[in-house]
Design an enzyme around this catalytic site. Structure first.
Site: not given
Length: 890
Positions: A233, A235, A237-240, A255, A365
């Protein structure tokens, strides 16, 4: 979530809107109010403030400089750039307000362009080098996120990229209009703006930038104890990443967090949240429902958390696979089986949440994408970056809008609320987001869920009590959604639409999708005033003269950048003006559109050549003007030249491939070929239509319920715009001229896709209303009975299907202005437009229930209400318009 939708939710709690609509709530940076320097031009958009000297020789493309800055440094950085660029006559632009900076640097923002606060346009490489060198000193101490599309200059906030300065467009490999630059031969090619730095093949990196590129390439993952195997994934903010320990081979998840990027509502960046997640995982260590924390390290300023890899499927994916109402022919046994699975799953989630609460942690969340279930039945909750301590009674600064508790809930109440929403979310996917628009909607959802599924009523009522809490919420009465209540439904939707009108605004008349804020978007058929007025007229209801005048005035002087196509631009506006009795205004709009380089448009119906050609054919028929007929047949010829063969399109739609379907695929040109055939008698056009339809059918698959749907590889689409329902409309028109067993079979499969009991959105182009419009236009033919393909009235089976779909609109129905309204795309705000909102629902129901038959433009049966009375002469030969290869069966 599409970041544009999040940005356009800031200004208004009911409709998508720009921050321009209320600058008192979202003020600009003070710099935006500074007096424009003498001899300078200034242009403001909803996100940017542009400045350029009037006598500038700024090129149309070249090396541009981007300044990145976090919120604390933003105003200082912008003022330094202003004070540097203005005396030197260098054009620049900057983001206009703090909310815009936050949203364009948020976790959901596009990765490639995020971080850009200021853009500077040097006139040549010499000025580029000098500007970078001098600004590097001036901006010392300014910190900002790394701009992934660019090359960083030194260790500061300056980045560079080669790209367009002026807004020019060309067609990409998918046949869609994109921003363009000139290549070495002067041809326009796509201006690629991806999340990694690259230089066009014909451009040489300036020598002074080579050390900076070497520094960028020096950071690698080779020395880590983990090997990255794939991306799970991304985003902003960064990757996974899925990885593996180099020693031992244990699979792990890494992460990544980028400094100063991926901001949340509290202004925290991804690094702060990842460090917080590490702390939460340490506190929750040993719980079976929490992944094991393995490691934490920093590489090239990016932070990485390493945790246990849980080999499970997200609950969201299981929901999509199992949810029964998306399949035609769903029976009671299937509903009972699904309900049993939900009733088994919900207590497992609750026990996991309670385990966190026992450790003093609020998850914060909770939603189906953050819940994994393994093949062995282990349930694990992932993503603890916004978790809080229960004793703090705090609230998360990020959250899924469908599960986000109202402001009064704190601490463990936030998870309790999300659990209640999950109960509804598993029976009515995505619809809990509508509670932010009308809290009373939960009462109607409870009725619909218990009417549809054999779920114990006490389970649903407990969820209702948790969601409502102590708030005084009263259910608002809505009209019954049934065919025999059509007059009341029509009037209720019209009241809502008219109550939303804003005739004092220049940018839009009726609120709709965020696309209406593109140039000319508030005017057009899909998202603007033309579409709403068209739907009101089609329903046989009030079209106010002042609203028609609003459309006429703005069509006479469209904003720069207004599209020329049928659904996105002036041709659609002209179609509506002609329908409303203003033919000269319509012809004037077409004349403006045809001054553009229209032959370079992509072939589709929505904004391309097919829509232009169809409207020209229509106006040629209503006016008898031969010039329009000639132009229409030029559009036919261009589409024919570009068509190719059946196998020239890939087997999947979208992504990096051209899209299929009525609005963007080959079915649009097929519809144009059919209309041209009906007016010229050229049989070669029927052959072309067959090839175009087979191109779209090549990108369709038969799914579990035997319906035929467009495949994107990872999902299938039944919808009107780029799904199979839209293809079915054109197949029906083709079969009225030439029988074809393969097409007849495909038509049944396409129309079966319009008979599911649930669609995530209500709109015309990508939701249930489109299914209603398709069923109204193409009743299901009896097996082996091609004569019914073009029938003009529905049989009892089709009437039952229509009634079921109309009742199904109740899942999305909301109250507005003493009337009935529907949410638009993403379901975050109401919409009144034609493509996504209430006007589209009104039009679809008019197609099914109205006293006079109305269908989407150009899809009516040949010889029906929309047929032209004037035959057009044939231009060119059948040989020129014949396909390039023999047609093939589906």
């Amino acid at each position: 979530m599409n970041d544009h939708y999040e940005l356009y939710c800031l200004a208004d709690p009911t409709f998508y809107d720009t921050l321009d609509s209320d600058r008192s709530e979202h003020p600009d940076f003070p710099l935006a109010g500074r007096e424009v320097p003498g001899g300078w031009a200034h242009q403001a958009t909803d996100t940017w403030m542009h400045y350029a000297p009037l006598d500038a020789r700024t090129p149309r493309q070249g090396w541009k400089i981007h300044v990145s800055a976090c919120l604390d440094d933003a105003e200082r950085a912008m003022e330094l750039v202003w004070d540097y660029c203005v005396p030197r006559g260098i054009a620049f632009k900057f983001l206009r307000s703090r909310p815009v900076v936050t949203m364009l640097n948020s976790k959901a923002a596009p990765r490639g362009s995020s971080g850009k606060l200021v853009t500077i346009y040097p006139v040549d490489e010499a000025q580029l080098e000098l500007t970078l060198k001098e600004l590097h000193e001036l901006l010392h101490g300014v910190h900002g996120p790394y701009i992934l599309s660019d090359l960083r200059y030194g260790e500061g906030p300056l980045f560079v990229r080669y790209g367009g300065f002026a807004s020019r467009h060309c067609l990409d490999a998918k046949g869609e209009a994109v921003l363009a630059i000139e290549d070495a031969d002067g041809r326009l090619v796509p201006d690629v703006r991806g999340p990694s730095f690259s230089v066009p093949s014909w451009v040489t990196l300036p020598e002074f930038l080579e050390p900076h590129l070497a520094a960028r390439n020096a950071v690698t993952t080779g020395g880590l104890p983990y090997e990255v195997e794939s991306v799970m994934h991304f985003s902003n903010g960064g990757g996974v990443y899925l990885g593996r320990e180099r020693r031992g081979g244990r699979p792990v998840v890494l992460k990544e967090a980028r400094p100063h990027a991926g901001l949340d509502a509290a202004g925290r960046d991804a690094v702060a949240r990842l460090g917080h997640e590490r702390d939460m995982l340490e506190r929750l260590s040993g719980l079976d429902c929490v992944p094991e924390l393995i490691d934490y390290f920093v590489l090239g300023e990016h932070h990485f958390l390493v945790q246990e890899f849980v080999d499970g499927n997200p609950l969201q994916r299981q929901l999509v696979q199992r949810y029964p109402l998306t399949r035609a022919g769903c029976d009671a046994g299937t509903l009972a089986e699904y309900t049993a699975w939900v009733m088994e799953t919900l207590p497992k989630v609750r026990r996991a949440v309670e385990a966190l609460h026992e450790r003093g942690v609020v998850f914060g969340d909770l939603h189906p994408n953050n819940i994994l279930i393994t093949a062995e039945g282990r349930l694990v909750m992932i993503d603890y970056e916004v978790a809080t301590l229960a004793e703090d009674r705090g609230r998360a600064a990020l959250g899924h809008p469908a599960f986000n508790a109202p402001p009064g809930r704190q601490g463990v109440e936030i998870d309790d609320y999300a659990l209640a929403c999950l109960c509804f979310g598993l029976f009515a996917p995505q619809l809990t987001v509508t509670q932010s628009l009308d809290r009373a909607k939960v009462f109607q959802l409870a009725e619909l869920v218990t009417e549809t599924f054999p779920v114990p009523p006490e389970v649903v009522q407990e969820a209702v009590r948790t969601i409502v809490g102590d708030d005084p919420v009263t259910a608002r009465p809505l009209p019954r959604l049934a065919p025999d209540d059509w007059p009341a439904l029509r009037d209720a939707m019209c009241r809502a639409i008219l109550a939303s009108a804003t005739p004092g605004r220049d940018d839009r008349l009726f609120p709709g999708d965020v696309a209406q804020f593109r140039p000319g978007g508030g005017l057009n058929l899909a998202y603007g005033a033309a579409g709403v007025l068209y739907a009101l007229d089609a329903a046989g209801t009030e079209v106010r003269p002042e609203h028609v005048e609003w459309l006429r005035r703005r069509a006479a002087s469209p904003a720069p950048g207004t599209g020329v196509g049928f659904y996105d631009g002036l041709h659609g506006v002209a179609y509506v003006l002609d329908r409303l009795g203003h033919r000269q205004d319509a012809l004037d709009a077409v004349e403006v559109a045809m001054r553009e380089k229209w032959e370079g448009l992509e072939p589709g119906l929505f904004g391309g050549l097919a829509g232009v050609g169809l409207n020209l054919l229509h106006l040629a028929g209503t006016t008898g003007e031969q010039t329009l007929a000639d132009l229409a047949l030029r559009a036919v010829g261009v589409c024919a030249d570009r068509l190719g063969g059946v196998e020239d399109v890939p087997e999947t739609s979208g992504g990096g491939n051209p899209r299929a379907g009525l609005m963007y695929g080959s079915s649009g040109p097929a519809l144009l070929f059919l209309h041209a055939y009906e007016r010229t008698g050229d049989a070669g056009l029927l052959d072309l239509a067959a090839v175009a339809l087979r191109q779209d059918l090549r990108r369709c698959v038969t799914v579990q319920d035997d319906s035929l749907q467009v495949t994107q590889g990872w999902r299938t689409l039944p919808y009107l715009d780029e799904g199979s329902a839209g293809i079915g409309l054109v197949l029906a028109r083709y079969l009225a001229h030439r029988d074809d067993d393969g097409f007849r079979t495909a038509l049944r499969g396409c129309m079966r896709a319009a008979r599911s009991r649930y669609y995530v959105q209500p709109g015309l182009f990508t939701g249930r209303a489109g299914m209603i419009a398709a069923l109204a236009a193409v009743p299901e033919p009896a097996p082996g009975d091609p004569a019914r393909t073009g029938a003009s009235s529905a049989g009892s089976g089709a009437a039952t299907d229509l009634a079921e779909q109309i009742r199904g609109l109740g899942w999305h129905a909301l109250s507005y202005g003493d009337g009935l309204a529907f949410p638009g795309d993403q379901l975050l705000r109401l919409s009144m437009d034609f493509a996504t909102g209430t006007a589209g629902v009104l039009f679809a129901m008019s197609s099914a229930l109205g006293d006079r038959r109305v269908l989407l433009p150009f899809v009516e049966p040949p010889g029906g209400a929309g047929a032209l009375s004037t035959a057009l002469p044939a231009h060119g030969s059948a040989e020129r318009l014949s396909p390039r290869e023999p047609s093939k069966e589906v």
